[in-house]
Design an enzyme around this catalytic site. Structure first.
Site, PDB file in Angstrom:
ATOM      1  N   PHE A  50       0.814  -1.223   0.000  1.00 39.56           N
ATOM      2  CA  PHE A  50       0.000   0.000   0.000  1.00 39.56           C
ATOM      3  C   PHE A  50       0.844   1.268   0.000  1.00 39.56           C
ATOM      4  O   PHE A  50       0.363   2.330  -0.396  1.00 39.56           O
ATOM      5  CB  PHE A  50      -1.003   0.012   1.160  1.00 39.56           C
ATOM      6  CG  PHE A  50      -0.428  -0.330   2.500  1.00 39.56           C
ATOM      7  CD1 PHE A  50       0.271   0.606   3.245  1.00 39.56           C
ATOM      8  CD2 PHE A  50      -0.610  -1.603   3.024  1.00 39.56           C
ATOM      9  CE1 PHE A  50       0.790   0.288   4.483  1.00 39.56           C
ATOM     10  CE2 PHE A  50      -0.096  -1.936   4.269  1.00 39.56           C
ATOM     11  CZ  PHE A  50       0.607  -0.988   5.000  1.00 39.56           C
ATOM     12  N   GLY A  53       1.342   3.624  -3.296  1.00 38.92           N
ATOM     13  CA  GLY A  53       0.455   4.713  -3.685  1.00 38.92           C
ATOM     14  C   GLY A  53      -0.060   5.551  -2.532  1.00 38.92           C
ATOM     15  O   GLY A  53      -0.824   6.487  -2.737  1.00 38.92           O
ATOM     16  N   HIS A  54       0.318   5.254  -1.285  1.00 42.07           N
ATOM     17  CA  HIS A  54      -0.250   5.946  -0.116  1.00 42.07           C
ATOM     18  C   HIS A  54       0.841   6.340   0.851  1.00 42.07           C
ATOM     19  O   HIS A  54       0.983   5.698   1.887  1.00 42.07           O
ATOM     20  CB  HIS A  54      -1.256   5.041   0.571  1.00 42.07           C
ATOM     21  CG  HIS A  54      -2.195   5.767   1.464  1.00 42.07           C
ATOM     22  ND1 HIS A  54      -1.904   6.059   2.768  1.00 42.07           N
ATOM     23  CD2 HIS A  54      -3.430   6.250   1.244  1.00 42.07           C
ATOM     24  CE1 HIS A  54      -2.942   6.668   3.323  1.00 42.07           C
ATOM     25  NE2 HIS A  54      -3.879   6.794   2.410  1.00 42.07           N
ATOM     26  N   PHE A  55       1.519   7.228   0.772  1.00 44.16           N
ATOM     27  CA  PHE A  55       1.792   8.159  -0.322  1.00 44.16           C
ATOM     28  C   PHE A  55       3.276   8.025  -0.620  1.00 44.16           C
ATOM     29  O   PHE A  55       4.060   7.980   0.326  1.00 44.16           O
ATOM     30  CB  PHE A  55       1.437   9.582   0.090  1.00 44.16           C
ATOM     31  CG  PHE A  55      -0.004   9.738   0.497  1.00 44.16           C
ATOM     32  CD1 PHE A  55      -0.994   9.831  -0.469  1.00 44.16           C
ATOM     33  CD2 PHE A  55      -0.371   9.762   1.837  1.00 44.16           C
ATOM     34  CE1 PHE A  55      -2.324   9.989  -0.104  1.00 44.16           C
ATOM     35  CE2 PHE A  55      -1.705   9.913   2.202  1.00 44.16           C
ATOM     36  CZ  PHE A  55      -2.683  10.019   1.235  1.00 44.16           C
ATOM     37  N   ILE A  60       2.282   6.706   4.544  1.00 42.85           N
ATOM     38  CA  ILE A  60       1.431   6.605   5.730  1.00 42.85           C
ATOM     39  C   ILE A  60       0.524   5.397   5.542  1.00 42.85           C
ATOM     40  O   ILE A  60      -0.097   5.241   4.485  1.00 42.85           O
ATOM     41  CB  ILE A  60       0.575   7.877   5.915  1.00 42.85           C
ATOM     42  CG1 ILE A  60       1.471   9.091   6.162  1.00 42.85           C
ATOM     43  CG2 ILE A  60      -0.417   7.705   7.057  1.00 42.85           C
ATOM     44  CD1 ILE A  60       0.718  10.411   6.163  1.00 42.85           C
TER      45      ILE A  60
END
Length: 154
Positions: A50, A53-55, A60
């Site tokens: 994750f 893309g986050h971030f 986070i």
């Protein structure tokens, strides 16, 4: 001091249906069937899918995945309670009430996941849960679960 797990990964895989990349509990540090409580751990690494893309610039852990980690920890306890019915029944995460996010979770953090059930019945359960990084609360809420026959999901 490092805490020795009471339930390691291999046994976790027998208690939870989740697998990589969605297994969000690394080990169980303690549980008490009489008090209906559990303490588990998730080691958050930069390799988590994750974080792509986050971030990318400021990684986070998504809040919803912190809640899922809590639900999985609570699900381990339900699996222990079910014991002989474990192969026939499955705990499904139904919902969360009073969810609060209090601190960002970043790569390198160790999430301590605790849950205590106020209700466990043949139909499901309700638990208060909290995710902490060190002594700081990252997220908390009240989780609800349904216990269903696995055959009904076919």
């Amino acid at each position: 001091m490092k805490e020795a797990p009471v339930i390691k990964l291999r046994e976790l895989l027998n208690l939870l249906p989740h697998r990589y990349p969605f297994l969000l509990v690394d080990k169980v540090l303690s549980y008490d069937l009489e008090k209906r409580s559990i303490v588990a751990q998730k080691n958050v690494t930069i390799n988590e899918p994750f974080f792509v893309g986050h971030f990318p610039e400021v990684p986070i852990m998504p809040g919803v995945l912190i809640l899922e980690s809590l639900a999985q920890a609570a699900g381990v306890l339900l699996g222990l309670v079910l014991e002989n019915d474990r192969n026939k029944r499955l705990a499904l995460f139904l919902g969360i009430q009073k969810a609060k996010f209090r601190q960002a979770v970043r790569p390198g953090d160790i999430l301590t996941l605790s849950a205590e059930f106020s209700l466990i019945s043949s139909k499901g359960g309700k638990a208060s849960a909290r995710a902490c990084v060190g002594s700081q609360v990252a997220a908390e809420g009240e989780l609800s679960f349904a216990l269903v026959d696995k055959q009904s999901l076919d």
